[in-house]
Every structure is written in C-alpha cells, then in structure tokens.
Scaffold this motif. Structure first.
Motif, PDB file in Angstrom:
ATOM      1  N   LEU A   2       0.871  -1.163   0.000  1.00  0.00           N
ATOM      2  CA  LEU A   2       0.000   0.000   0.000  1.00  0.00           C
ATOM      3  C   LEU A   2       0.913   1.219   0.000  1.00  0.00           C
ATOM      4  N   PHE A   3       0.861   2.010  -1.055  1.00  0.00           N
ATOM      5  CA  PHE A   3       1.719   3.185  -1.149  1.00  0.00           C
ATOM      6  C   PHE A   3       1.120   4.322  -0.352  1.00  0.00           C
ATOM      7  N   SER A   4       1.991   5.088   0.244  1.00  0.00           N
ATOM      8  CA  SER A   4       1.549   6.251   1.000  1.00  0.00           C
ATOM      9  C   SER A   4       0.904   7.261   0.066  1.00  0.00           C
ATOM     10  N   LYS A   5      -0.162   7.893   0.528  1.00  0.00           N
ATOM     11  CA  LYS A   5      -0.814   8.947  -0.242  1.00  0.00           C
ATOM     12  C   LYS A   5      -0.239  10.315   0.098  1.00  0.00           C
ATOM     13  N   PHE A   6       0.652  10.375   1.047  1.00  0.00           N
ATOM     14  CA  PHE A   6       1.145  11.656   1.531  1.00  0.00           C
ATOM     15  C   PHE A   6       2.322  12.126   0.693  1.00  0.00           C
ATOM     16  N   SER A   7       2.398  13.414   0.459  1.00  0.00           N
ATOM     17  CA  SER A   7       3.530  13.965  -0.279  1.00  0.00           C
ATOM     18  C   SER A   7       4.681  14.174   0.685  1.00  0.00           C
ATOM     19  N   ALA A  83      -8.694   0.413  15.682  1.00  0.00           N
ATOM     20  CA  ALA A  83      -8.250   0.955  14.399  1.00  0.00           C
ATOM     21  C   ALA A  83      -7.226   2.049  14.687  1.00  0.00           C
ATOM     22  N   MET A  84      -6.061   1.915  14.078  1.00  0.00           N
ATOM     23  CA  MET A  84      -4.975   2.874  14.246  1.00  0.00           C
ATOM     24  C   MET A  84      -4.918   3.725  12.984  1.00  0.00           C
ATOM     25  N   VAL A  85      -5.122   5.021  13.124  1.00  0.00           N
ATOM     26  CA  VAL A  85      -5.126   5.930  11.980  1.00  0.00           C
ATOM     27  C   VAL A  85      -3.684   6.240  11.600  1.00  0.00           C
ATOM     28  N   ILE A  86      -3.353   5.988  10.348  1.00  0.00           N
ATOM     29  CA  ILE A  86      -1.996   6.250   9.857  1.00  0.00           C
ATOM     30  C   ILE A  86      -1.967   7.658   9.273  1.00  0.00           C
ATOM     31  N   THR A  87      -1.169   8.495   9.879  1.00  0.00           N
ATOM     32  CA  THR A  87      -0.996   9.861   9.397  1.00  0.00           C
ATOM     33  C   THR A  87       0.414  10.010   8.831  1.00  0.00           C
ATOM     34  N   GLU A  88       0.668  11.130   8.211  1.00  0.00           N
ATOM     35  CA  GLU A  88       1.974  11.366   7.602  1.00  0.00           C
ATOM     36  C   GLU A  88       3.098  11.235   8.617  1.00  0.00           C
TER      37      GLU A  88
END
Length: 190
Positions: A2-7, A83-88
């Motif tokens: 799963l690729f990160s969506k964050f820049s 559920a653990m929210v993955i942030t940048e």
C-alpha cells in the motif's frame, strides 16, 4: 504493498510502502468505529471497533482462506481490536509495525482498510498501558504492591520485544510507560 498517499517534503526520499500482502483488507463499510481510545500520542490515534459486518468473499485460494479466518475472528470479537489511523507523521513506523508484528510482545496488525483520507490498520486493542498499571501499583497498600516476580515479568517481555526489534535492525526510540500496553489477555505489547 500500500503506497503512501502523503507527499514527502524530501523529494529524494522514496515513498513509504506498507506491506499489506498478508493482511486482510476490509471495506470501509464493514468496520464501525467507536470512541477514540485514550492511549497513543498526539500523532497516533486509536479508535475502538464497535462492530464489524462482513461482506461475502469469492476468493478460494489458501492465502484468502487464512485472511477470511482473520476477518471472521475480528468480526466475532471486535472489542479485542482497535483501528490505528496512519498519518503522515507515523507512516514510516506503521510500515515497520506491519512487517514486524509477528512477535508475541509487539502489537499485531491484523488487517487494514482505506478511506478517502486515511489508511487505518486493524491492531490488537490494548486494555491499559504500563503507565496506568504503575499508577495502580503505587496506590496499592504496602502488602499488595507489585511483587518482584511481576517486575521481572514486565522487564523480561520488554527486553524480549526490544531484542527482536534489534535483530531486525530497528531501534525503538519511544520507550516509555505510555507506549507499552497490555492486550485484552494481559500480555505486554510494544
């Protein structure tokens, strides 16, 4: 993966990839989130899973059957998971966690799902943190305080988890009582 969506701020660094090959994928409508749990940090948010309604899967290969068994376990006992929210800020740690969660004292990642804004990992739910336990142990009466054997138990499991991480070339930089938890069965987890 799963690729990160964050820049990334650093144009040279490669994108962070979270390995999801062996993880069951949940559709976002299958998971019902409850209240925010009171552990984690400012950067890490955990939410209780209040319910799971599974959709029918058509895959019959062995990996899919294993993943379906995990999905059914989570649906049967949703209160054992969060559920653990993955942030940048924590995407790199999440990638490491998904690859190293096969140790009995490392929080296990059991599945994932995506929303239009975030990636959420389904992880073991912690009953309490070591900080909570230390508070409780200090307030006990003198003859009911934590025994030497209980202290050795906690220290042994922390050192076991750290040894496993070091063997896999990971340095755990956030070791404090709030980042050590006990799962629903009372097992210590980093």
């Amino acid at each position: 993966f799963l690729f990160s969506k964050f820049s990334s701020q650093d144009p040279i660094s490669p994108p962070i990839m979270i390995n999801t090959d062996d993880l069951p994928r949940f559709h976002r409508k299958e998971i019902r989130l409850g209240e925010q749990l009171d552990y984690g940090s400012d950067k890490t948010k955990f939410f209780a899973i209040s319910g799971v309604r599974l959709r029918k899967s058509n895959n019959n290969n062995s990996n899919s059957r294993t993943q379906e068994a995990i999905r059914e376990e989570i649906a049967t006992n949703p209160h054992h998971y969060a559920a653990m929210v993955i942030t940048e800020e924590i995407e790199h740690q999440a990638a490491i966690l998904t690859s190293l969660s096969h140790h009995s004292h490392i929080m296990a990642v059991r599945g994932f799902y995506t929303t239009s804004f975030n990636v959420l990992l389904i992880v073991e739910r912690m009953m309490c943190t070591l900080a909570d336990c230390l508070e409780l142990w200090v307030t006990r009466k003198k003859n009911q305080r934590i025994s030497c054997l209980e202290r050795v138990y906690v220290a042994h499991h922390i050192s076991s988890a750290l040894c496993y991480l070091h063997q896999n070339n990971v340095i755990y930089c956030d070791l404090h009582p709030e980042s050590i938890g006990f799962d629903m069965q009372g097992n210590l987890k980093l």
